[in-house]
Scaffold this motif. Structure first.
Motif: not given
Lengths: 484, 484
Positions: A281-287, A313-316, A344-348
């Motif tokens: 969800k974070m990724y979708q909402d770009r948080v 997800d390791p890509r995120g 960047k937006a959507g990543h941790a």
């Protein structure tokens, strides 16, 4: 500042040549001195469209050793840059010690769109560098409405340069007065003693070029003189609060909290499922999400991080182990290497040790001067506020164990062959300074815990309890940010 | 900062007595040292309602010589205060050298209502004093929601103290968490190295009292140590721009402008009629007006001011002739004496010489240190911005004559018996430094001319022309502010 400038100033060709000859030699010398004295320099060019920023930069760098400077051009933010906090792309381009960075437009680019608040952020941004010994020289190039029109027309008349004139350029030329007032407000508010503006009358390029070089030379001469004197510390701030009256945030922590295996597994499963969904969800909402881990050696940072990433997800996400800074990092502002890593937006981004090293190990071991680590609380608060404002969720964990538990874990590590690498002499040495570290942790947590970037003290004598608390805190914060 | 505080801290009576005994003696000594060293001190008390600010202040002042300190209580702004810029009532209560001012609530009073912008104004406000050598010590007194409730109830139970509990107190107690978050945001943002916060766990009054006194002692000890060392200047700012490349705002001025008597009388009549109406409109609309006059000696400030006031209602304006500061004024921040004089809403203040003395005569004659006058541009810009934000119209006039015209006027004054008092040896001496003054005027006008407080250069070789230009500028600005 702009309304009083005489834009008709000019210089004869012969005078120009004479000036330049003299100054070029001086400037080359000064560049060498700055490099030897490890002085970092930022030179900013701002100004009206077609005021000649590019040409002026070319004139300025001619006498310089090309290994000593870099030129950066700032344009509309790229897609990558749009996904970061505003200052990201500027912080990552700040000069290391002894280098000169020249900016064709800079962090003032966004300043029109900005209300006063952001101009104050710019003041803070610059101050952290001048406090750190960076020389900031800011030029604003001014031309009249007529002159601008003339230059735009000339650019348009040649196929080679036609593309450089945009619709916005003409719009700004038409609204010249309005533009000027906006620039003026920006200049007046950001004309601070540690980083003052120099307005350059730029109708005549010879005059402008000489004025710029002369100003750079004078500023750098003064910086060299200052640097050659002894360092001097002005800020009065001292720990008004001594040992007996420390806030003692670690004292009240209940170290007996624990969790049995069965409950741990049950809770873990539930939380990890939720976190997994929240991460996408974070990724979708770009948080963006920033997790910062600090704690006593053997406090269980690694284990807690593992339980988070297990279900992500390791890509995120990206885990950043932070060790002592290397040579290149040490040549920059201490926050520089962390700016590189902010998500960047959507990543941790998960930091295993953080920028708080400045007020922990660097304070206790004396790697940072007293005024440096004392200034750091405010600098860090400003930075975290800026990142939070860009939409990020920020959580900071202090993994807390007591001294006995640490000893138990250290010994266990020494006795377990596959864990021996985790324990070094330094760990035992740090342990001897437990009380000093505790004082530093206490002050750090009180001064930097904020609503937008809270500290969470994790009772970590029980690894199971600690891991669940971390998972739970992250899940709760993300649910609050994403689902409400 | 607040969410991590352990509010259960307390102190045994015997420990308290022992601590206090020791500290009282020290504190008295330190107060004397601060007085001898001319160190001004501000001590602020902020905190939750019923957290004991009054009691703490009482404990703190007990060991002090009553001639050395003053206590100020900040409450809701009075009608008089509402008619001034926000910082007016605080600036006028700042300590002179060697004195200690203690504030039961302070400029943070308005900080809830405030967005981030104003917190930055507070940071600037404090910085100008710490830069000037003032020690600012800020305490925030924290108690829990339960403790606050208990205290409010107890206050209500006695007729003597019942009146002290307001509806707001109970409302805030109910919304404790929300209040805490607001306070916390305020504390984190304004916890700057030059004026840091100390959070005081105030459940137990003995503990709180000792913590406060100990913190004050430590801060003042450090300040004394600092002061005993040599003064030290850090800001790098230098005139990057030397003589040849000065902006030269006075160079472009057309000194031949003139006006004949007939036209002068006609224009004057028309402008004075309009100004008269505008002045009463100003009063009705509660718009304050600040007119600042600077210029060369014999530049015609007095005459221009006279033509303004001729048509204004004397109840609605105030002319402030500014001479060299007296002893009391010199003991305060250089802006202090001007804050006293800023007009309230609907009134006009006309300054014959101004706060710009700092960057003119004080710069040229060496009365201000280099770092002091260099800092002043930014301080003045911030002050004028604050005043403009409160709704004031600000206009600044530089009455400009050339060197020959000045000589003519000086000689005329010497030859006219009733004007001889106007000319002194100092005037002739200042004249010798014409070029240095011109450089200072140049930098002043460029660095401090802004949309909300513009400089108007008045071509004053012709007195008639100059007076009309001043009248016209004031009338235009008021019409724009009042009639549009």
């Amino acid at each position: 500042m702009l309304d009083k400038i005489d834009l008709s100033k000019s210089m004869e060709k012969s005078d120009y040549k004479e000036w330049m000859e003299k100054m070029k030699i001086q400037f080359g010398e000064i560049q060498r001195k700055c490099r030897n004295l490890d002085i970092p320099v930022m030179i900013l060019f701002e100004g009206f469209g077609a005021s000649g920023k590019g040409t002026m930069i070319n004139h300025l760098i001619r006498p310089l050793d090309p290994r000593g400077f870099r030129v950066f051009t700032t344009e509309k933010a790229s897609e990558e840059e749009e996904m970061r906090p505003y200052f990201w792309r500027f912080f990552t381009k700040t000069p290391p010690k002894g280098k000169m960075h020249i900016y064709d437009r800079s962090w003032y680019l966004g300043a029109y769109k900005y209300d006063d608040l952001e101009l104050d952020e710019i003041i803070q941004f610059e101050r952290q560098f001048t406090d750190d010994g960076v020389v900031i020289i800011k030029f604003f190039l001014a031309i009249s409405q007529q002159e601008q029109k003339r230059r735009l027309k000339r650019l348009e008349s040649t196929p080679n340069t036609k593309w450089r004139v945009t619709k916005d350029d003409w719009k700004n030329n038409k609204n010249y007065k309005e533009c000027m007032e906006k620039f003026d407000r920006m200049l007046v508010q950001t004309d601070v003693p540690n980083a003052p503006w120099t307005v350059v009358e730029s109708t005549d390029r010879r005059y402008a070029s000489c004025k710029i070089m002369s100003a750079v030379i004078n500023r750098l001469k003064a910086a060299i003189e200052q640097k050659e004197k002894s360092k001097c510390i002005t800020d009065l701030y001292v720990d008004g609060v001594t040992g007996d009256f420390a806030n003692g945030v670690l004292q009240g922590v209940d170290m007996s909290l624990t969790l049995n295996h069965k409950e741990y597994e049950k809770k873990k499963k539930n939380l990890q499922n939720r976190l997994s969904l929240l991460h996408s969800k974070m990724y979708q909402d770009r948080v963006p999400l920033v997790l910062a881990f600090e704690g006593w050696d053997a406090g269980g940072k690694g284990g807690a991080i593992k339980r988070l990433t297990d279900c992500m997800d390791p890509r995120g996400y990206h885990v950043i182990p932070v060790a002592a800074p290397n040579d290149i990092e040490r040549a920059h502002h201490y926050l520089w290497r962390f700016w590189e890593e902010f998500p960047k937006a959507g990543h941790a981004a998960i930091f295993d040790r953080t920028w708080y090293g400045r007020v922990l190990v660097e304070r206790v071991e004396g790697f940072a001067q007293e005024d440096e680590w004392k200034r750091a609380y405010n600098e860090i608060n400003n930075m975290e506020k800026h990142i939070a404002k860009s939409g990020a969720v920020i959580l900071k964990f202090w993994m807390h164990i007591d001294k006995e538990e640490q000893e138990r874990r250290f010994k266990q590590r020494q006795e377990t062959p596959e864990k021996q690498w985790k324990i070094t002499d330094e760990d035992w040495r740090n342990r001897e300074k437990w009380d000093e570290y505790e004082k530093a942790v206490d002050e750090m947590i009180v001064r930097t815990s904020s609503a937008h970037a809270p500290w969470i003290i994790v009772e970590a004598n029980s690894k199971l309890y600690a891991r669940i608390k971390v998972l739970e805190t992250v899940v709760d914060a993300l649910e609050k940010a994403l689902l409400q």
